[in-house]
Design a protein around this motif. Structure first.
Motif, mmCIF file in Angstrom:
data_model
loop_
_atom_site.group_PDB
_atom_site.id
_atom_site.type_symbol
_atom_site.label_atom_id
_atom_site.label_comp_id
_atom_site.label_asym_id
_atom_site.label_seq_id
_atom_site.Cartn_x
_atom_site.Cartn_y
_atom_site.Cartn_z
ATOM 1 N N VAL A 1 2.198 -0.072 3.007
ATOM 2 C CA VAL A 1 1.041 0.229 2.167
ATOM 3 C C VAL A 1 -0.174 -0.491 2.736
ATOM 4 C CG1 VAL A 1 0.041 0.043 -0.137
ATOM 5 C CG2 VAL A 1 2.447 0.559 0.124
ATOM 6 N N LYS B 1 -1.436 -4.159 6.531
ATOM 7 C CA LYS B 1 -0.406 -3.349 5.874
ATOM 8 C C LYS B 1 0.650 -4.286 5.310
ATOM 9 C CE LYS B 1 -0.778 0.765 8.761
ATOM 10 N NZ LYS B 1 -0.055 1.697 9.623
ATOM 11 N N TYR C 1 1.050 7.356 -7.800
ATOM 12 C CA TYR C 1 1.349 7.813 -6.449
ATOM 13 C C TYR C 1 1.175 9.327 -6.391
ATOM 14 C CZ TYR C 1 3.383 3.201 -6.369
ATOM 15 O OH TYR C 1 3.554 1.847 -6.473
ATOM 16 N N TYR D 1 6.621 -2.148 1.598
ATOM 17 C CA TYR D 1 6.848 -1.596 0.267
ATOM 18 C C TYR D 1 8.204 -0.909 0.321
ATOM 19 C CZ TYR D 1 5.868 1.057 -4.048
ATOM 20 O OH TYR D 1 5.905 1.591 -5.318
ATOM 21 N N VAL E 1 -2.029 5.777 -3.087
ATOM 22 C CA VAL E 1 -1.662 4.778 -4.093
ATOM 23 C C VAL E 1 -2.928 4.410 -4.853
ATOM 24 C CG1 VAL E 1 -0.668 2.493 -4.475
ATOM 25 C CG2 VAL E 1 0.086 3.872 -2.513
ATOM 26 N N ALA F 1 0.087 4.861 1.603
ATOM 27 C CA ALA F 1 1.439 4.454 1.989
ATOM 28 C C ALA F 1 2.017 5.474 2.960
ATOM 29 C CB ALA F 1 2.333 4.348 0.757
#
Length: 184
Positions: A107, A114, A65, A117, A74, A93
């Motif tokens: 994410v 999407k 990340y 997360y 990511v 993200a």
């Protein structure tokens, strides 16, 4: 007419039962408090996860990340057991609430899709984390090292079970290629 009334009552009862079952299965998912995305940056090793099609035949799985302007990049890596090839994918993200709560992210790897997360638990020193989705279909236990401490892993497994995740389906990621330095 009496037959129609019985059918309506039966359908109403079934509908109510389905709604009640749905409510009990998907209770709100509490997330970690005060998550610093700056501290969250870096490489995480996938220790265990619920089965995901995109992770079939993967070992030595990492997620890296990196904070960017307004989002977190990511970068996921998977070493495929069958082909011997390393595959990667890059996503983005973003926080999913306007509250500034950095524990609830969305994410995206492929537009327009999407996924939730949610950072459910994280150690104060950012050495372990548990990430999942409110529907309890996605779960990852992450560590900064390829081999976690057994006690800490057990703690996270117990919490996942308490929160309604099916831990009997967990896949434990083979991270041995990092021990053997295969990927360097």
């Amino acid at each position: 007419m009496e037959h129609s009334s019985i059918l309506n009552k039966t359908l109403t009862a079934l509908g109510s039962l389905i709604l009640l079952m749905g409510c009990s299965v998907n209770q709100p998912l509490e997330t970690a408090k005060n998550v610093s995305l700056e501290k969250y940056q870096g490489v995480w090793y996938d220790i265990a996860h619920l089965p995901q099609k995109f992770q079939d035949d993967c070992r030595c799985v990492t997620a890296e990340y990196t904070l960017k302007d307004g989002f977190v990049e990511v970068f996921n890596t998977c070493y495929n057991k069958e082909s011997g090839q390393v595959s990667t994918i890059t996503g983005k993200a973003t926080t999913s609430t306007d509250s500034g709560d950095n524990s609830q992210l969305q994410v995206q790897f492929f537009w327009p899709f999407k996924g939730d997360y949610y950072i459910i638990k994280i150690e104060p020193n950012y050495s372990y984390a548990m990430v999942g989705a409110p529907d309890r279909e996605s779960l990852w236990i992450l560590c900064r090292e390829p081999q976690p401490a057994a006690v800490k892993l057990k703690e996270y497994l117990n919490l996942a079970e308490e929160l309604g995740f099916n831990t009997s389906n967990l896949v434990y990621t083979d991270q041995s290629c990092y021990d053997a330095k295969e990927l360097e």
